[in-house]
Design an enzyme around this catalytic site. Sequence first.
Site, mmCIF file in Angstrom:
data_model
loop_
_atom_site.group_PDB
_atom_site.id
_atom_site.type_symbol
_atom_site.label_atom_id
_atom_site.label_comp_id
_atom_site.label_asym_id
_atom_site.label_seq_id
_atom_site.Cartn_x
_atom_site.Cartn_y
_atom_site.Cartn_z
ATOM 1 C CG MET A 256 -55.187 -9.546 -26.074
ATOM 2 S SD MET A 256 -56.184 -11.042 -26.263
ATOM 3 C CE MET A 256 -56.890 -10.784 -27.876
ATOM 4 C CB CYS A 257 -50.112 -12.059 -29.167
ATOM 5 S SG CYS A 257 -51.432 -13.042 -29.852
ATOM 6 C CD GLU A 258 -49.767 -5.776 -32.682
ATOM 7 O OE1 GLU A 258 -49.574 -5.671 -33.912
ATOM 8 O OE2 GLU A 258 -49.780 -4.812 -31.904
#
Lengths: 268, 268
Positions: free
Chosen positions: B1-3
Site C-alpha cells: 500500500m502507500c500513503e
Amino acid sequence: MCELLAMSANTPTDLCFSFTGLTRRGGDTGPHRDGWGVAFYEGKGVRAFHESGASASSRIAEVVQTHPIKSEVAICHIRQANVGSICLANTHPFIRELWGQYWTFAHNGQLEGFRAEPGFYEPVGDTDSEQVFCDLLNRMRAQGQRSDSLEGLSERLVKLSEGYARRGVFNLLLSNGDWLFTFCTTKMASITRRAPFGPARLKDADVIVDFEAETTANDIVSVIVTEPLTTDERWELYQPGEWRLWRKGEVMASGVVGVPDYPRPPTD
Amino acid sequence: MCELLAMSANTPTDLCFSFTGLTRRGGDTGPHRDGWGVAFYEGKGVRAFHESGASASSRIAEVVQTHPIKSEVAICHIRQANVGSICLANTHPFIRELWGQYWTFAHNGQLEGFRAEPGFYEPVGDTDSEQVFCDLLNRMRAQGQRSDSLEGLSERLVKLSEGYARRGVFNLLLSNGDWLFTFCTTKMASITRRAPFGPARLKDADVIVDFEAETTANDIVSVIVTEPLTTDERWELYQPGEWRLWRKGEVMASGVVGVPDYPRPPTD
C-alpha cells in the site's frame, strides 16, 4: 537564448561534471539565469528538476551537481528568456507521454510566432519552444507508429526539424529514454568518451575530473552541448543542418539537411 | 500500500512540515520504502521530485524537507509496492497534460487487474494506479470539456471515482493546479488551518511548528492525508465514499456516494 546539454551512455552514468559546468552559466559565467531544468531517464521512467530561477545560485542545482543520479539519457537546459515570461511553466525540458513513453524536449533558438497545429498535445506555458514540441508530437502521432524502425523514426524527425528550422533557429534535443535525437541549425558540439579515458577540465568552474577513475573499460559516454564545456578535449562541431541520432553513447544515424543561413554565434 | 498527502492553500505555502512527517514513514516510522514523489504547482507549471528508493534516507527528500518550495497545490505519495515492480516509472504522482493543464494523480489502494480503456493516454509503467489515471483522463477527454464548470467537472470525477471504487480500494488525490479533487474509499482525513493559528507537533518526528509565526492572518491552508500527521490537532475524517473538491484551502463541494465495504485499516 539558452544553452543545452544532453548525455547518451551505454551504462547508467552521472551527469555531475557536465551539469556543474553548464549550471555555472546560469547566472555566474553566463547570463542564462531565467530558469533551468534537467531530466534523467531511469528505465522507462524519467525524473526531472525544474526551477524558474538561476541555476548558479540554486540549492537544488547544487544537490544535482553533487549527488550522482545515474542515467543512460539525460537532457538539460538553462534559460535566458526571449519568448514567454519567466515562470516554471516555461522552463525546459518539456515532457509528454507518447505511445506509453515519456518524450523529453529542450530547444535553443527562436521560432517567432510559431503556433502548433491544433491537436491532442497543447502547450501549458507560452513559449514558442513548447508550441513546437506539441506540434512535433501531434505530427508524430498522426503520421508515425510506435512500431516504426529507428530509421523510419529518424527520417520523420529530420523532416519535421527541417521544417521548423525554416521558421527560425532550431537547435534541438529530444529523447524517449531509448534514443536521443539532436538537430543543429546554428550551434551544437559533441564529445564521445571511451577507453582509454583521460582527465578533463571544465571551462566554467575550477573542476578537473579523471574519467579513468570513474569508469570501466567498456563505458561509452557521449555529451552533446550548444557550447563545449571543457577546455582540454576535442569537441566535434555539428554543421548547420546536421542531425545525429544517439543510442547508448554512439551515433546510430546522422546526416545533413539544408537550413537557412542564420547568423552563427561567435565562439571563443 | 502507500500513503498520500496533499495541500490546498489560498497563498503559496511550503509543505516542509507535513512532508517531513510523511517521508519518515518511508522506511523509518513506516514501511513505505519503495519510492516517493511530490509535485508542487507554481502557477500553471508543476515541478516534481521522484525517487524509487526510501524517502526516510533520501538526500533529495531531505532537501525538499528543508528548502521551502511555495505552492498553492501540492500532491505527495510514498509507496509500498503491491502491483508493479519498484522502479521510477511506477512512482507516483503521475503527471499528464490535458487541455493545456498538467493533471497530477496519486492513488492509495489496489484495483487488481484494472486495464485502461484504450485511448490517447497510455501508462508508461505497470501499476494499476497509472492504468486508472490514463482511463480517467481518456474518459474526461471524451466526455468532458475544458469549459466545464467546477460543478460539472466534479460531477464527472465523482461518477468515475464511484466506478473505480467498485473495482477496488480507491483513495485518490487529483489536481490540475487550480482545484484538488479527493476521494475516499477507506481512509482519508483533512485539517484546515486558519487564524488564529497555533502550534502543531508531528507524530513521526520530533518536530513542532508554530504556524502563528509562519503565516499571515488571511492564510487558509488545508492538508489532506491518508493518516493524520500531527498528534495535537483535530483531523476531520472522511467517510467511505466521501469526496471533497478543494480550492484555495477551502472545500468548494463535497458529497458521499456508495462504495463497497472494504476493510478499513486500523487506526491508532
